[in-house]
Write an enzyme that holds these catalytic residues in place. Structure first.
Site, PDB file in Angstrom:
ATOM      1  CE  LYS A   1      -4.176  -0.365   2.311  1.00 40.31           C
ATOM      2  NZ  LYS A   1      -5.106  -0.750   3.408  1.00 40.31           N
TER       3      LYS A   1
ATOM      4  CG  ASP B   1      -8.331   1.663   3.787  1.00 42.27           C
ATOM      5  OD1 ASP B   1      -9.127   0.832   3.314  1.00 42.27           O
ATOM      6  OD2 ASP B   1      -7.092   1.496   3.768  1.00 42.27           O
TER       7      ASP B   1
END
Ligand code: ATR
Length: 270
Positions: free
Chosen positions: A69, A105
Site C-alpha cells: 500500500k 479506507d
C-alpha cells in the site's frame, strides 16, 4: 454477463491474497449492474509489478493491499491528497492510461459509522496508531469530529495525534465518559485471542456508538460487551465493505449495490 473480448480486468494486488474477499464482492457487484468486467486476486512480491501489469494489460483499476500500500505510490502517475495524507494507496484508477492512486479506507470507515448517524461535532475516541487508525482518524477529522487517540505505545500514539492534529490520551487512563463514538483500530480481539479487549468498557453508557475493525470473529469481545450495555455497534465488515463500495464507485461511476456486497462478505465469512 459472460466474459468476452471486451471484458475489463480489475483485481487486487497483495501478498497473500488467496483469502481476499474482494473477488467475491466486486464480481457480484459487476454482475448485478450488468457490467462487462471481472476482478481477480494477484499475489505479488513487489509493488512495481502491480503498476506494470496494470499498464501492460490496460486494467480498469485495482485494489492494493498489504504489503504494497505504501510502496506502490512511487510507481503511479498521480497520488491524491487523501492517499498522501494517509500514507497509503488502497485503490488505483486507470484514467485514460494514467494510473491514479487513492485511498478509500477513511471514506469506508466514515460511511460505516454514518449508517448510525452523523460524525460532525461528535466526541470520538480512537484506539490504535497503525495504518488503519491513521486512515480512520483522518476521516473523522475530515468529517468534523473531535478526535482523541489512545494507544498502547504512548510514543506512537502521540506521534499520530500530532500528525493528524488530534488529542491524545494514554490507554491506561482513558476516560469514556461523554464519548459519542469509540473505535477499536487495533488487532486486539482477533482470533486466536478472541477474549481480549483493547479497553475496559465499564464506564460505557448506551449513548456511545462502538465500532470495531476486527472482523474475525464478527462479534468481538468488545462489541459483545458494548451490546450488553445497550450501545449501538458497527462491526468490522462494515468498514471493509464500504471501502470496497467507494472503490467500485471510483472505477465505474455507478452507485454500488451495498446490500449485495455486504451479503456476499457475510456469506463468505460464515
Ligand atoms: P495496522 O496497520 O493494520 O493498523 P499496525 O501498524 O501493526 O497495524 O498497528 C497495530 C495497532 O494495534 C497499534 O496501535 C498497536 O499498538 P502499539 O502501537 O502499542 O504496538 C495495536 N496493538 C496490537 N496489539 C495490541 C495489544 N495486545 N494491546 C494493545 N494494542 C495493541
Amino acid at each position: 454477463m459472460g466474459i468476452d473480448a471486451k471484458t475489463r480486468l480489475f483485481g487486487v494486488f497483495g501478498n497473500p491474497v488467496t483469502h481476499s474477499l474482494g473477488p467475491a464482492m466486486h464480481n457480484a457487484a459487476f454482475n448485478a449492474l450488468g457490467l462487462n468486467a471481472v476482478y481477480l486476486a494477484f499475489g505479488l512480491d513487489e509493488a512495481k509489478g502491480a503498476a506494470e501489469a496494470m499498464r501492460h494489460l490496460n486494467m480498469g483499476g485495482a485494489s492494493v493491499t498489504i504489503p504494497h500500500k505504501t510502496d506502490i505510490m512511487a510507481h503511479l502517475d498521480e497520488v491524491d491528497d487523501t492517499a498522501r495524507t494517509i500514507g497509503a494507496v488502497n485503490t488505483i484508477v486507470n484514467r485514460d492510461g494514467r494510473l491514479l492512486g487513492s485511498n478509500t479506507d477513511a471514506e469506508g470507515a466514515m460511511r460505516a459509522l454514518e449508517t448510525q448517524g452523523t460524525i460532525a461535532g461528535k466526541k470520538v475516541t480512537l484506539i490504535g496508531a497503525g495504518g488503519a487508525a491513521r486512515a480512520i482518524g483522518y476521516g473523522i477529522l475530515q468529517r468534523g469530529g473531535a478526535l482523541v487517540i489512545a494507544n498502547r505505545s504512548e510514543e506512537k500514539g502521540r506521534a499520530l495525534a500530532r500528525d493528524l492534529g488530534a488529542g491524545f490520551s494514554p490507554l491506561a487512563s482513558l476516560d469514556l465518559d461523554g464519548v459519542d463514538i469509540l473505535i477499536n483500530a487495533t488487532s486486539v480481539g482477533m482470533v486466536p485471542r478472541i477474549e481480549a479487549m483493547p479497553v475496559s468498557v465499564e464506564g460505557l453508557t448506551p449513548r456511545t456508538l462502538v465500532m470495531d475493525i476486527v472482523y474475525n470473529p464478527l462479534e468481538t469481545a468488545l462489541l459483545a460487551a458494548a451490546r450488553a450495555k445497550g450501545c449501538p455497534t458497527v462491526d468490522g465488515t462494515a468498514m471493509f465493505v464500504f471501502q470496497a463500495v467507494a472503490q467500485f464507485e471510483l472505477w465505474t461511476g455507478r452507485t454500488a449495490p451495498v446490500d449485495l456486497m455486504r451479503r456476499t462478505v457475510l456469506e463468505a465469512l460464515n
